[in-house]
Design a protein around this motif. Structure first.
Motif, PDB file in Angstrom:
ATOM      1  N   THR A 189       0.837  -1.200   0.000  1.00 39.78           N
ATOM      2  CA  THR A 189       0.000   0.000   0.000  1.00 39.78           C
ATOM      3  C   THR A 189       0.876   1.256   0.000  1.00 39.78           C
ATOM      4  N   CYS A 190       1.888   1.269   0.848  1.00 41.60           N
ATOM      5  CA  CYS A 190       2.816   2.407   0.894  1.00 41.60           C
ATOM      6  C   CYS A 190       3.480   2.603  -0.465  1.00 41.60           C
ATOM      7  N   ASN A 191       3.938   1.512  -1.063  1.00 38.34           N
ATOM      8  CA  ASN A 191       4.605   1.583  -2.359  1.00 38.34           C
ATOM      9  C   ASN A 191       3.680   2.159  -3.422  1.00 38.34           C
ATOM     10  N   LYS A 192       2.441   1.679  -3.470  1.00 40.16           N
ATOM     11  CA  LYS A 192       1.488   2.150  -4.480  1.00 40.16           C
ATOM     12  C   LYS A 192       1.193   3.638  -4.300  1.00 40.16           C
ATOM     13  N   LEU A 193       0.969   4.062  -3.077  1.00 41.05           N
ATOM     14  CA  LEU A 193       0.664   5.479  -2.839  1.00 41.05           C
ATOM     15  C   LEU A 193       1.857   6.375  -3.157  1.00 41.05           C
ATOM     16  N   THR A 194       3.055   5.950  -2.781  1.00 42.55           N
ATOM     17  CA  THR A 194       4.252   6.736  -3.075  1.00 42.55           C
ATOM     18  C   THR A 194       4.451   6.854  -4.579  1.00 42.55           C
ATOM     19  N   ARG A 195       4.134   5.797  -5.285  1.00 45.29           N
ATOM     20  CA  ARG A 195       4.258   5.776  -6.749  1.00 45.29           C
ATOM     21  C   ARG A 195       3.187   6.639  -7.422  1.00 45.29           C
ATOM     22  N   ASP A 196       1.954   6.583  -6.913  1.00 44.58           N
ATOM     23  CA  ASP A 196       0.813   7.199  -7.590  1.00 44.58           C
ATOM     24  C   ASP A 196       0.518   8.644  -7.188  1.00 44.58           C
ATOM     25  N   VAL A 197       0.823   9.018  -5.956  1.00 40.32           N
ATOM     26  CA  VAL A 197       0.483  10.358  -5.474  1.00 40.32           C
ATOM     27  C   VAL A 197       1.752  11.206  -5.496  1.00 40.32           C
ATOM     28  N   LYS A 198       1.810  12.105  -6.441  1.00 39.62           N
ATOM     29  CA  LYS A 198       3.003  12.946  -6.594  1.00 39.62           C
ATOM     30  C   LYS A 198       3.213  13.807  -5.354  1.00 39.62           C
ATOM     31  N   LEU A 199       4.460  13.996  -4.994  1.00 37.28           N
ATOM     32  CA  LEU A 199       4.908  14.816  -3.875  1.00 37.28           C
ATOM     33  C   LEU A 199       4.860  14.086  -2.532  1.00 37.28           C
ATOM     34  N   VAL A 200       4.111  12.997  -2.419  1.00 38.58           N
ATOM     35  CA  VAL A 200       3.950  12.316  -1.126  1.00 38.58           C
ATOM     36  C   VAL A 200       4.788  11.041  -1.069  1.00 38.58           C
ATOM     37  N   LYS A 201       5.450  10.865   0.055  1.00 33.59           N
ATOM     38  CA  LYS A 201       6.116   9.606   0.369  1.00 33.59           C
ATOM     39  C   LYS A 201       5.348   8.979   1.521  1.00 33.59           C
ATOM     40  N   VAL A 202       4.988   7.715   1.384  1.00 32.68           N
ATOM     41  CA  VAL A 202       4.282   6.990   2.438  1.00 32.68           C
ATOM     42  C   VAL A 202       5.165   5.804   2.801  1.00 32.68           C
ATOM     43  N   TYR A 203       5.448   5.641   4.085  1.00 35.52           N
ATOM     44  CA  TYR A 203       6.429   4.640   4.494  1.00 35.52           C
ATOM     45  C   TYR A 203       6.151   4.132   5.899  1.00 35.52           C
ATOM     46  N   ILE A 204       6.695   2.964   6.186  1.00 32.31           N
ATOM     47  CA  ILE A 204       6.632   2.399   7.536  1.00 32.31           C
ATOM     48  C   ILE A 204       7.822   2.952   8.317  1.00 32.31           C
ATOM     49  N   ASP A 205       7.582   3.385   9.540  1.00 31.35           N
ATOM     50  CA  ASP A 205       8.654   3.966  10.341  1.00 31.35           C
ATOM     51  C   ASP A 205       9.669   2.905  10.768  1.00 31.35           C
ATOM     52  N   GLN A 206      10.721   3.337  11.426  1.00 32.68           N
ATOM     53  CA  GLN A 206      11.807   2.434  11.819  1.00 32.68           C
ATOM     54  C   GLN A 206      11.378   1.351  12.802  1.00 32.68           C
ATOM     55  N   SER A 207      10.329   1.593  13.553  1.00 30.09           N
ATOM     56  CA  SER A 207       9.854   0.592  14.511  1.00 30.09           C
ATOM     57  C   SER A 207       9.005  -0.484  13.828  1.00 30.09           C
ATOM     58  N   HIS A 208       8.638  -0.261  12.571  1.00 30.30           N
ATOM     59  CA  HIS A 208       7.793  -1.177  11.798  1.00 30.30           C
ATOM     60  C   HIS A 208       6.396  -1.307  12.395  1.00 30.30           C
ATOM     61  N   GLN A 209       5.975  -0.296  13.161  1.00 29.35           N
ATOM     62  CA  GLN A 209       4.677  -0.362  13.818  1.00 29.35           C
ATOM     63  C   GLN A 209       3.676   0.667  13.320  1.00 29.35           C
ATOM     64  N   SER A 210       4.145   1.675  12.584  1.00 32.38           N
ATOM     65  CA  SER A 210       3.193   2.677  12.086  1.00 32.38           C
ATOM     66  C   SER A 210       3.649   3.241  10.740  1.00 32.38           C
ATOM     67  N   VAL A 211       2.662   3.740  10.020  1.00 32.05           N
ATOM     68  CA  VAL A 211       2.892   4.341   8.712  1.00 32.05           C
ATOM     69  C   VAL A 211       2.910   5.855   8.879  1.00 32.05           C
ATOM     70  N   HIS A 212       3.865   6.479   8.229  1.00 29.50           N
ATOM     71  CA  HIS A 212       3.977   7.937   8.221  1.00 29.50           C
ATOM     72  C   HIS A 212       3.912   8.415   6.774  1.00 29.50           C
ATOM     73  N   ALA A 213       3.584   9.681   6.584  1.00 26.04           N
ATOM     74  CA  ALA A 213       3.583  10.279   5.251  1.00 26.04           C
ATOM     75  C   ALA A 213       4.358  11.588   5.318  1.00 26.04           C
ATOM     76  N   SER A 214       5.002  11.929   4.208  1.00 27.43           N
ATOM     77  CA  SER A 214       5.721  13.200   4.164  1.00 27.43           C
ATOM     78  C   SER A 214       5.667  13.793   2.766  1.00 27.43           C
ATOM     79  N   CYS A 215       5.794  15.093   2.720  1.00 24.31           N
ATOM     80  CA  CYS A 215       5.959  15.846   1.484  1.00 24.31           C
ATOM     81  C   CYS A 215       7.262  16.614   1.629  1.00 24.31           C
ATOM     82  N   GLU A 216       8.105  16.521   0.628  1.00 23.78           N
ATOM     83  CA  GLU A 216       9.384  17.215   0.660  1.00 23.78           C
ATOM     84  C   GLU A 216       9.487  18.082  -0.576  1.00 23.78           C
ATOM     85  N   PHE A 217       9.954  19.312  -0.393  1.00 18.50           N
ATOM     86  CA  PHE A 217      10.055  20.209  -1.541  1.00 18.50           C
ATOM     87  C   PHE A 217      11.067  21.323  -1.296  1.00 18.50           C
TER      88      PHE A 217
END
Length: 130
Positions: A68-96
């Protein structure tokens, strides 16, 4: 004007009420979501907007969540969706990068729009992949 002050002013102009947190980042709420603007180096016109805890990862669903994270990061421009380092939650970010106050405002507006809908998009996309 310092970078943090410029970002804070722009967020205030957009109706947010940012404050500096213990780590020096700007913390604020947007559409009932807690967001952070990572200020970074003063000389670097680069901003990272983060929405933590978009989704709590349950045991056994890690592969589905990663897809799901991979698909959203691929499909939604500007947004990165990823699992945090603890592998317990998903975070999203926009970088510019921004060049001036006007481009900062435009980029923050678009980033806030995307952050406002990323949780619903995550749930819908995860459901579609199931």
């Amino acid at each position: 004007m310092k970078k943090a002050d410029l970002i804070m002013k722009t967020l205030k102009d957009l109706g947010c009420r940012p404050h500096v947190d213990d780590e020096g980042d700007l913390s604020f709420r947007y559409q009932l979501k807690q967001l952070y603007a990572m200020v970074g180096d003063e000389d670097d016109p680069y901003v990272t907007l983060v929405q933590p805890y978009v989704y709590e990862v349950k045991q056994g669903e890690e592969i589905e969540v990663l897809a799901t994270c991979n698909k959203l990061t691929r499909d939604v421009k500007l947004v990165k969706v990823y699992i945090d380092q603890s592998h317990q939650s998903v975070h999203a970010s926009c970088e510019f990068y921004y060049s001036d106050e006007s481009s900062l405002e435009l980029s923050l507006k678009e980033s806030l729009r995307l952050m406002g809908m990323i949780k619903a998009l995550f749930k819908r996309t995860k459901s579609e992949l199931s």
